[in-house]
Structures are given as structure tokens and as C-alpha cells.
Scaffold this motif. Structure first.
Motif, PDB file in Angstrom:
ATOM      1  N   ASP A 164      58.668   8.032  80.581  1.00 39.81           N
ATOM      2  CA  ASP A 164      59.570   8.109  79.662  1.00 39.81           C
ATOM      3  C   ASP A 164      58.924   7.285  78.137  1.00 39.81           C
ATOM      4  O   ASP A 164      59.768   6.595  77.529  1.00 39.81           O
ATOM      5  CB  ASP A 164      60.974   7.080  79.787  1.00 39.81           C
ATOM      6  N   THR A 165      57.755   7.170  78.349  1.00 35.15           N
ATOM      7  CA  THR A 165      56.973   6.414  77.174  1.00 35.15           C
ATOM      8  C   THR A 165      57.414   7.158  75.786  1.00 35.15           C
ATOM      9  O   THR A 165      57.703   8.354  75.726  1.00 35.15           O
ATOM     10  CB  THR A 165      55.490   6.354  77.424  1.00 35.15           C
ATOM     11  N   GLU A 166      57.209   6.493  74.684  1.00 31.11           N
ATOM     12  CA  GLU A 166      57.464   7.184  73.362  1.00 31.11           C
ATOM     13  C   GLU A 166      56.456   8.256  73.186  1.00 31.11           C
ATOM     14  O   GLU A 166      55.303   8.206  73.239  1.00 31.11           O
ATOM     15  CB  GLU A 166      57.425   6.221  72.153  1.00 31.11           C
ATOM     16  N   ASP A 167      56.637   9.312  72.619  1.00 28.64           N
ATOM     17  CA  ASP A 167      55.869  10.596  72.469  1.00 28.64           C
ATOM     18  C   ASP A 167      55.831  10.932  71.034  1.00 28.64           C
ATOM     19  O   ASP A 167      56.995  10.912  70.425  1.00 28.64           O
ATOM     20  CB  ASP A 167      56.614  11.765  73.400  1.00 28.64           C
ATOM     21  N   PRO A 168      54.572  10.867  70.512  1.00 31.08           N
ATOM     22  CA  PRO A 168      54.721  11.324  68.983  1.00 31.08           C
ATOM     23  C   PRO A 168      55.259  12.542  68.469  1.00 31.08           C
ATOM     24  O   PRO A 168      55.590  12.387  67.464  1.00 31.08           O
ATOM     25  CB  PRO A 168      53.176  11.128  68.875  1.00 31.08           C
ATOM     26  N   VAL A 169      55.534  13.272  69.397  1.00 28.69           N
ATOM     27  CA  VAL A 169      55.935  14.858  68.892  1.00 28.69           C
ATOM     28  C   VAL A 169      57.392  14.450  68.562  1.00 28.69           C
ATOM     29  O   VAL A 169      57.931  15.108  67.778  1.00 28.69           O
ATOM     30  CB  VAL A 169      55.745  15.737  69.956  1.00 28.69           C
ATOM     31  N   PHE A 170      58.080  13.616  69.080  1.00 30.88           N
ATOM     32  CA  PHE A 170      59.723  13.336  68.534  1.00 30.88           C
ATOM     33  C   PHE A 170      59.667  13.102  67.112  1.00 30.88           C
ATOM     34  O   PHE A 170      60.481  13.625  66.447  1.00 30.88           O
ATOM     35  CB  PHE A 170      60.160  12.382  69.472  1.00 30.88           C
ATOM     36  N   THR A 174      56.435  21.931  53.927  1.00 31.66           N
ATOM     37  CA  THR A 174      55.063  22.730  54.502  1.00 31.66           C
ATOM     38  C   THR A 174      54.049  21.484  55.354  1.00 31.66           C
ATOM     39  O   THR A 174      53.805  21.950  56.441  1.00 31.66           O
ATOM     40  CB  THR A 174      54.227  23.364  53.612  1.00 31.66           C
ATOM     41  N   LYS A 175      54.029  20.297  54.550  1.00 33.22           N
ATOM     42  CA  LYS A 175      52.894  19.329  55.203  1.00 33.22           C
ATOM     43  C   LYS A 175      53.612  18.796  56.463  1.00 33.22           C
ATOM     44  O   LYS A 175      52.835  18.701  57.406  1.00 33.22           O
ATOM     45  CB  LYS A 175      52.699  18.181  54.163  1.00 33.22           C
ATOM     46  N   ALA A 176      55.044  18.553  56.529  1.00 33.61           N
ATOM     47  CA  ALA A 176      55.513  17.986  57.489  1.00 33.61           C
ATOM     48  C   ALA A 176      55.471  18.874  58.978  1.00 33.61           C
ATOM     49  O   ALA A 176      55.183  18.496  60.095  1.00 33.61           O
ATOM     50  CB  ALA A 176      57.083  17.676  57.374  1.00 33.61           C
ATOM     51  N   PHE A 177      55.504  20.135  58.601  1.00 35.66           N
ATOM     52  CA  PHE A 177      55.414  21.298  59.544  1.00 35.66           C
ATOM     53  C   PHE A 177      54.100  21.237  60.061  1.00 35.66           C
ATOM     54  O   PHE A 177      53.802  21.421  61.566  1.00 35.66           O
ATOM     55  CB  PHE A 177      56.167  22.583  59.230  1.00 35.66           C
ATOM     56  N   GLU A 178      53.210  21.344  59.275  1.00 39.47           N
ATOM     57  CA  GLU A 178      51.543  21.249  59.649  1.00 39.47           C
ATOM     58  C   GLU A 178      51.288  20.103  60.451  1.00 39.47           C
ATOM     59  O   GLU A 178      50.622  20.129  61.385  1.00 39.47           O
ATOM     60  CB  GLU A 178      50.764  21.212  58.162  1.00 39.47           C
ATOM     61  N   ARG A 179      51.886  18.846  60.107  1.00 44.87           N
ATOM     62  CA  ARG A 179      51.658  17.869  60.861  1.00 44.87           C
ATOM     63  C   ARG A 179      52.331  17.995  62.434  1.00 44.87           C
ATOM     64  O   ARG A 179      51.651  17.574  63.275  1.00 44.87           O
ATOM     65  CB  ARG A 179      52.296  16.568  60.297  1.00 44.87           C
ATOM     66  N   LEU A 180      53.372  18.586  62.528  1.00 42.65           N
ATOM     67  CA  LEU A 180      54.009  18.904  63.764  1.00 42.65           C
ATOM     68  C   LEU A 180      53.149  19.714  64.431  1.00 42.65           C
ATOM     69  O   LEU A 180      52.977  19.483  65.770  1.00 42.65           O
ATOM     70  CB  LEU A 180      55.462  19.751  63.347  1.00 42.65           C
ATOM     71  N   THR A 181      52.738  20.777  63.994  1.00 47.39           N
ATOM     72  CA  THR A 181      51.878  21.481  64.562  1.00 47.39           C
ATOM     73  C   THR A 181      50.422  20.965  65.026  1.00 47.39           C
ATOM     74  O   THR A 181      49.919  21.635  66.194  1.00 47.39           O
ATOM     75  CB  THR A 181      51.515  22.945  64.095  1.00 47.39           C
ATOM     76  N   GLN A 182      50.062  19.761  64.532  1.00 44.53           N
ATOM     77  CA  GLN A 182      48.814  19.218  64.812  1.00 44.53           C
ATOM     78  C   GLN A 182      49.265  17.892  65.832  1.00 44.53           C
ATOM     79  O   GLN A 182      48.133  17.479  66.429  1.00 44.53           O
ATOM     80  CB  GLN A 182      48.101  18.567  63.750  1.00 44.53           C
ATOM     81  N   THR A 183      50.334  17.622  66.146  1.00 42.52           N
ATOM     82  CA  THR A 183      50.721  16.612  67.274  1.00 42.52           C
ATOM     83  C   THR A 183      50.670  17.055  68.416  1.00 42.52           C
ATOM     84  O   THR A 183      51.564  18.061  69.019  1.00 42.52           O
ATOM     85  CB  THR A 183      52.126  15.998  66.685  1.00 42.52           C
ATOM     86  N   MET A 184      50.229  16.537  69.329  1.00 41.66           N
ATOM     87  CA  MET A 184      50.001  16.842  70.674  1.00 41.66           C
ATOM     88  C   MET A 184      51.110  15.923  71.711  1.00 41.66           C
ATOM     89  O   MET A 184      51.291  14.726  71.421  1.00 41.66           O
ATOM     90  CB  MET A 184      48.652  16.543  71.597  1.00 41.66           C
ATOM     91  N   PRO A 185      52.025  16.706  72.300  1.00 40.27           N
ATOM     92  CA  PRO A 185      52.688  16.030  73.009  1.00 40.27           C
ATOM     93  C   PRO A 185      52.078  15.175  74.334  1.00 40.27           C
ATOM     94  O   PRO A 185      51.300  15.808  74.708  1.00 40.27           O
ATOM     95  CB  PRO A 185      53.892  17.048  73.584  1.00 40.27           C
ATOM     96  N   THR A 186      52.849  14.152  74.648  1.00 43.66           N
ATOM     97  CA  THR A 186      52.123  13.253  75.726  1.00 43.66           C
ATOM     98  C   THR A 186      53.261  13.267  76.960  1.00 43.66           C
ATOM     99  O   THR A 186      52.918  12.619  77.688  1.00 43.66           O
ATOM    100  CB  THR A 186      51.975  11.958  75.192  1.00 43.66           C
ATOM    101  N   THR A 187      54.293  13.764  76.768  1.00 41.11           N
ATOM    102  CA  THR A 187      55.260  13.903  77.726  1.00 41.11           C
ATOM    103  C   THR A 187      55.690  15.210  78.047  1.00 41.11           C
ATOM    104  O   THR A 187      55.564  15.998  77.261  1.00 41.11           O
ATOM    105  CB  THR A 187      56.412  12.827  77.873  1.00 41.11           C
ATOM    106  N   LEU A 188      56.373  15.346  79.355  1.00 41.94           N
ATOM    107  CA  LEU A 188      57.068  16.733  79.457  1.00 41.94           C
ATOM    108  C   LEU A 188      58.129  16.961  78.448  1.00 41.94           C
ATOM    109  O   LEU A 188      58.422  18.026  78.056  1.00 41.94           O
ATOM    110  CB  LEU A 188      57.342  16.786  81.020  1.00 41.94           C
ATOM    111  N   SER A 189      58.882  15.722  78.306  1.00 38.41           N
ATOM    112  CA  SER A 189      60.070  15.863  77.510  1.00 38.41           C
ATOM    113  C   SER A 189      59.598  16.122  76.133  1.00 38.41           C
ATOM    114  O   SER A 189      60.407  16.871  75.211  1.00 38.41           O
ATOM    115  CB  SER A 189      60.834  14.630  77.607  1.00 38.41           C
TER     116      SER A 189
END
Length: 138
Positions: free
Chosen positions: A11-17, A56-71
């Protein structure tokens, strides 16, 4: 071990959130800038364009962020499903992504181990069942 199990289940903080929140916030700001937009008003157009660029920039950052947890992975798939449903209304992409999200929800609650008997073989005739290891039908 499947690729899904390489992602931590903690349940660690995931940067994708945070990236999802930022993309959603930028999208709301852009939509707010478009609400009642007077295209003849240069100041309003500048604000709308700045908001569009920020989205656009925020969505591009989202597409480059790797999730670190299943959630986090599930949340990312859900976010992409929403995006697909909003931008590609005639496509089934959103429903496909929601199916993956449901599988990931199962993964987070009970182990998902893809056994060879769970999947059809690629070149199997549709009218024939795959025999199990002792020779009978599944």
C-alpha cells in the motif's frame, strides 16, 4: 512469475495517483476555461490556450509515469478507459480497458496465476475443447 506479480502489492504511495490527479485537475481547468468562451476576446483565448497546453502536458506526464503498485496500475487502466470513452465514443477500447481493470481488481484480492489450462491455444479449432493433462475435456 507473471509481469503483474513484479509490481509490488504493498500500500505504498504510487506516483501514478498524483499524475492522475494532476491530469484530471488540468482537464477540469481546461474545460472551465472553455465554458462561455468568447473567441473574439484575446484574453479569454490566451487563458483557454494556456489551459489546453497545461492539460496536454499533464496527460503526457501521466503517460510517462510508471505505476509501482497493482492498485496504481488498476487506477491507470481505469483512467485510460475514461479517456477512451470520452474521446473515442464509437470505439470499444474503453470497455476493453475496463475489463483489464476488473482483472487487476481480482489480482489485488486473490492471486491470479495464468495456468496453461486457463487460456485457449492460439491455433485451436473453435469447435474442439482443449484436453486436460489426463486426456479429458476441460
Amino acid at each position: 512469475m507473471t509481469a503483474l506479480h513484479r509490481i509490488a502489492q504493498a500500500d505504498t504511495e504510487d506516483p501514478v495517483f498524483a499524475a492522475i490527479v494532476a491530469a484530471d485537475k488540468a482537464q477540469r481547468a481546461h474545460l472551465a476555461a472553455l465554458d462561455g468562451l468568447d473567441e473574439d476576446d484575446d484574453a479569454q483565448m490566451r487563458r483557454a490556450n494556456i489551459a489546453a497546453d497545461a492539460e496536454t502536458k499533464a496527460f503526457e506526464r501521466l503517460t510517462q509515469t510508471m505505476p509501482t503498485t497493482l492498485s496504481g496500475l488498476r487506477a491507470l487502466v481505469e483512467r485510460y478507459a475514461v479517456e477512451a470513452e470520452e474521446t473515442e465514443r464509437w470505439s470499444a477500447g474503453g470497455s476493453y480497458l475496463r475489463h483489464i481493470a476488473r482483472v487487476l481488481a481480482c489480482e489485488s484480492e486473490c492471486p491470479f496465476w495464468p495456468l496453461e489450462r486457463q487460456f485457449l491455444e492460439a491455433h485451436q479449432d473453435v469447435v474442439r475443447l482443449i484436453p486436460d493433462r489426463v486426456g479429458g475435456p476441460l
